[in-house]
Write an enzyme that holds these catalytic residues in place. Structure first.
Site, short mmCIF file in Angstrom:
data_model
loop_
_atom_site.label_atom_id
_atom_site.label_comp_id
_atom_site.label_asym_id
_atom_site.label_seq_id
_atom_site.Cartn_x
_atom_site.Cartn_y
_atom_site.Cartn_z
N ASN A 115 14.89 18.19 -0.42
CA ASN A 115 15.42 19.37 0.27
C ASN A 115 16.93 19.44 0.11
OD1 ASN A 115 13.10 20.64 1.51
ND2 ASN A 115 12.93 18.82 2.78
N LYS A 122 21.54 17.61 -4.69
CA LYS A 122 20.76 16.81 -5.64
C LYS A 122 20.00 17.70 -6.62
CE LYS A 122 19.56 12.64 -2.97
NZ LYS A 122 18.41 11.87 -2.47
N ASP A 142 15.56 8.14 -4.40
CA ASP A 142 16.35 7.69 -3.26
C ASP A 142 17.56 7.00 -3.84
OD1 ASP A 142 16.90 7.68 -0.56
OD2 ASP A 142 15.97 5.73 -0.21
N PHE A 184 29.67 15.31 -3.25
CA PHE A 184 29.15 15.27 -1.87
C PHE A 184 28.98 13.81 -1.47
CE2 PHE A 184 25.59 15.40 -4.76
CZ PHE A 184 24.61 14.59 -4.21
N GLY A 185 28.65 13.59 -0.21
CA GLY A 185 28.43 12.22 0.27
C GLY A 185 29.69 11.37 0.18
N ASP A 189 31.32 10.59 -2.50
CA ASP A 189 32.07 10.87 -3.73
C ASP A 189 33.59 10.81 -3.58
OD1 ASP A 189 29.64 11.11 -4.97
OD2 ASP A 189 29.81 13.25 -5.40
N LYS A 212 30.86 13.73 -13.83
CA LYS A 212 29.96 13.00 -12.93
C LYS A 212 28.52 13.08 -13.43
CE LYS A 212 28.08 12.72 -8.31
NZ LYS A 212 27.78 13.41 -7.06
N ARG A 258 22.57 8.86 -10.62
CA ARG A 258 21.46 9.81 -10.72
C ARG A 258 21.30 10.27 -12.17
NH1 ARG A 258 22.77 12.60 -6.75
NH2 ARG A 258 21.60 11.34 -5.30
#
Length: 196
Positions: A9, A13, A69, A154-155, A157, A177, A183
């Site tokens: 969701n 990502k 994850d 985000f997060g 970063d 990135k 990822r």
């Protein structure tokens, strides 16, 4: 074009994975398959969380899918926050789940006075295709900056500086990135597998 459901969701990502895959695959979101419930994510490892989410979608919606994850593992903190990266601040009552600013603030507090700033981002992708499960791992090593820098990403970063660069993920921009991130590396392994 092959359709695959990405069991997330998280819009960030989803956009990141679609950008990495380009037009090789039609990546559907949970909204696209009308899945509006929260996916289970109660395990103690990245592998098991990815497994839980992918199996939930496969068993309830009967579509090939993948789930990921990811976690930030900081050496001086015994690899914390790890599997709890998205709820790091919530665990100590200083923020909500997915409160990136609060999570980053807690991380910087925990590292105050520590010289060892080594860290790695790790992603596990669990693919279920025709009922079979496959796992792919991506790792990017780096260090945690003393303070936030950059407005992208985000997060965590703004505080994570990958090895070989003098900028944080938030400063490097999506183009860079999306070629070097944890990822991106896991998704590349997924794509290589799907194309083989």
């Amino acid at each position: 074009m092959k359709k695959l459901v990405f069991a997330t969701n998280n819009e960030h990502k989803l956009a990141e994975v679609r950008a990495i895959l380009g037009n090789q695959f039609d990546i559907l979101s949970l909204n696209d398959i009308k899945c509006y419930e929260e996916l289970p994510e109660t395990a103690n490892t990245l592998e098991d969380n990815a497994h839980q989410k992918a199996h939930y979608i496969y068993e309830n919606y009967h579509v090939d899918c993948f789930a990921d994850d990811s976690g930030l593992e900081v050496e001086a903190l015994s690899n914390a926050p790890g599997v709890y990266s998205a709820r790091y601040a919530a665990l100590e009552g200083t923020g909500e789940i997915h409160d990136a600013k609060a999570n980053t603030n807690r991380l910087l507090r925990e590292l105050k006075g520590k010289n060892n700033r080594k860290a790695q981002f790790r992603t596990i992708i669990c693919l279920i295709q025709n009922g079979k499960e496959y796992l792919f791992e991506g790792i990017v090593t780096g260090k945690i900056n003393q303070q936030e820098s950059g407005s992208g990403g985000f997060g965590y970063d703004p505080v994570f500086m990958p090895d070989g660069y003098d900028k944080t993920f938030a400063e490097l921009g999506d183009d860079v990135k999306n070629t070097i991130s944890h990822r991106a590396l896991a998704v590349k392994k997924l794509v290589n597998f799907l194309q083989s």
